[in-house]
Structure formats: structure tokens, C-alpha cells
Design an enzyme around this catalytic site. Structure first.
Site, short mmCIF file in Angstrom:
data_model
loop_
_atom_site.label_atom_id
_atom_site.label_comp_id
_atom_site.label_asym_id
_atom_site.label_seq_id
_atom_site.Cartn_x
_atom_site.Cartn_y
_atom_site.Cartn_z
N ILE A 31 43.26 40.68 41.16
CA ILE A 31 44.47 40.10 40.56
C ILE A 31 44.30 38.60 40.31
O ILE A 31 44.99 38.04 39.44
CB ILE A 31 45.70 40.42 41.44
N GLN A 93 37.47 36.89 54.75
CA GLN A 93 38.17 38.14 54.42
C GLN A 93 39.68 37.95 54.58
O GLN A 93 40.14 37.47 55.63
CB GLN A 93 37.69 39.28 55.33
N HIS A 99 36.03 46.01 51.07
CA HIS A 99 35.92 45.95 49.61
C HIS A 99 34.67 45.17 49.22
O HIS A 99 34.31 44.20 49.86
CB HIS A 99 37.17 45.34 48.98
N LEU A 100 34.06 45.64 48.15
CA LEU A 100 32.93 44.93 47.55
C LEU A 100 33.46 44.19 46.33
O LEU A 100 34.08 44.80 45.46
CB LEU A 100 31.83 45.91 47.11
P1 5GP Z 1 38.84 38.95 50.43
O1 5GP Z 1 39.16 37.49 50.52
O2 5GP Z 1 39.59 39.76 51.44
O3 5GP Z 1 37.36 39.24 50.42
O4 5GP Z 1 39.30 39.40 48.98
C1 5GP Z 1 40.56 39.92 48.71
C2 5GP Z 1 40.73 39.92 47.22
O5 5GP Z 1 41.85 40.70 46.91
C3 5GP Z 1 40.98 38.52 46.63
O6 5GP Z 1 39.96 38.21 45.68
C4 5GP Z 1 42.35 38.64 45.98
O7 5GP Z 1 42.44 37.95 44.76
C5 5GP Z 1 42.51 40.13 45.79
N1 5GP Z 1 43.88 40.61 45.84
C6 5GP Z 1 44.84 40.24 46.72
N2 5GP Z 1 46.00 40.89 46.49
C7 5GP Z 1 45.75 41.71 45.43
C8 5GP Z 1 46.56 42.66 44.72
O8 5GP Z 1 47.73 42.90 45.01
N3 5GP Z 1 45.96 43.32 43.67
C9 5GP Z 1 44.66 43.09 43.32
N4 5GP Z 1 44.19 43.79 42.28
N5 5GP Z 1 43.87 42.22 43.97
C10 5GP Z 1 44.41 41.53 45.01
#
Ligand code: 5GP
Ligand code: ZN
Length: 112
Positions: A31, A93, A99-100
Site C-alpha cells: 500500500i 518488521q 512476508h517477502l
Molecule cells: P514490514 O515492515 O513488516 O516488513 O512490511 C510491512 C509492509 O506492509 C510495509 O511495506 C507496508 O507498507 C505494508 N502494509 C501495511 N499495511 C498495509 C495494508 O493495509 N495493505 C497493504 N497492501 N500493504 C500494507
């Protein structure tokens, strides 16, 4: 996990721009994209992070890794792509469902 955002996306309870799904995984657009193409590939199964992986997940993880080239090609990333997996707060994280990240297109920023 009833309060997990990515479980809800996998279940279709929260909308996402899904680009691929099968019985084991879902891939959708981030997003807040950090590149021209920024996908997230998740298992349907709630696994918190790499730290929670067990031998029983080996086939699933292999499936996910082997999907990346197809997802990249489908997005037109013929020149290459970057994959990132953040693990735990110290790894950046923010969503605690494995997630990748798949990023590409244009010039990616330098790394580190
Ligand atoms: P992390 O920081 O956990 O590795 O990555 C989480 C990712 O999830 C981030 O890049 C963030 O932009 C994305 N994200 C967070 N909330 C949402 C959402 O509601 N929908 C989508 N499609 N991505 C999200
Ligand atoms: Zn989950």
C-alpha cells in the site's frame, strides 16, 4: 489469527490489490510502495516471521521463493529485482505475518 492484517487480506476480509494467489499463498501490492513495483508475498497460513519456521514449512517456503521470478516477470521486471524479509522489531518488521517484499523498476536506492 483474527486480528492479523495479512490474514484478513488472505481471507478477502480486507481489500488488497492481489496480483497472484493459489491455495498456499497470496501476492499483493504494498500500500506504500517503495519502488515502481513493490509486492508482498505471504503464506495463507499465519506464520509470524522467519523465526517461527519449522521443517514442516519447507515446501511452502520453497514454493514462495520459486514464485518470485514469475511474479517479477509478470510485473515486467526483466532486468532484475530485490527481495527483502524483515524479521522482528530489530529487523524493521511491522506486520507480524511472514512476508517477502519484491521490489523493482527504476533505480532502487542503495543498500545500507
Ligand atoms: P514490514 O515492515 O513488516 O516488513 O512490511 C510491512 C509492509 O506492509 C510495509 O511495506 C507496508 O507498507 C505494508 N502494509 C501495511 N499495511 C498495509 C495494508 O493495509 N495493505 C497493504 N497492501 N500493504 C500494507
Ligand atoms: Zn496472519
Amino acid at each position: 489469527m483474527s486480528d492479523c492484517l495479512f490474514c484478513k487480506i488472505a481471507a478477502g476480509e480486507i481489500p488488497a490489490d492481489i496480483v497472484f494467489e493459489d491455495e498456499q499463498v497470496v501476492a499483493f501490492k504494498d500500500i506504500y510502495p517503495k519502488a515502481a513495483v513493490h509486492l508482498l508475498l505471504i503464506p495463507r497460513q499465519h506464520i509470524v516471521s522467519l523465526d517461527e519456521l519449522e521443517p514442516a514449512h519447507d515446501a511452502l517456503i520453497a514454493h514462495m521463493i520459486r514464485l518470485l521470478p514469475k511474479l517479477a516477470k509478470d510485473q515486467g521486471l526483466d532486468d532484475g529485482y530485490r527481495t527483502i524479509v524483515n524479521t522482528g522489531p530489530g529487523g524493521g518488521q511491522e506486520i507480524f505475518h511472514l512476508h517477502l517484499h519484491l521490489l523493482g523498476g527504476g533505480r532502487l536506492p542503495g543498500f545500507g
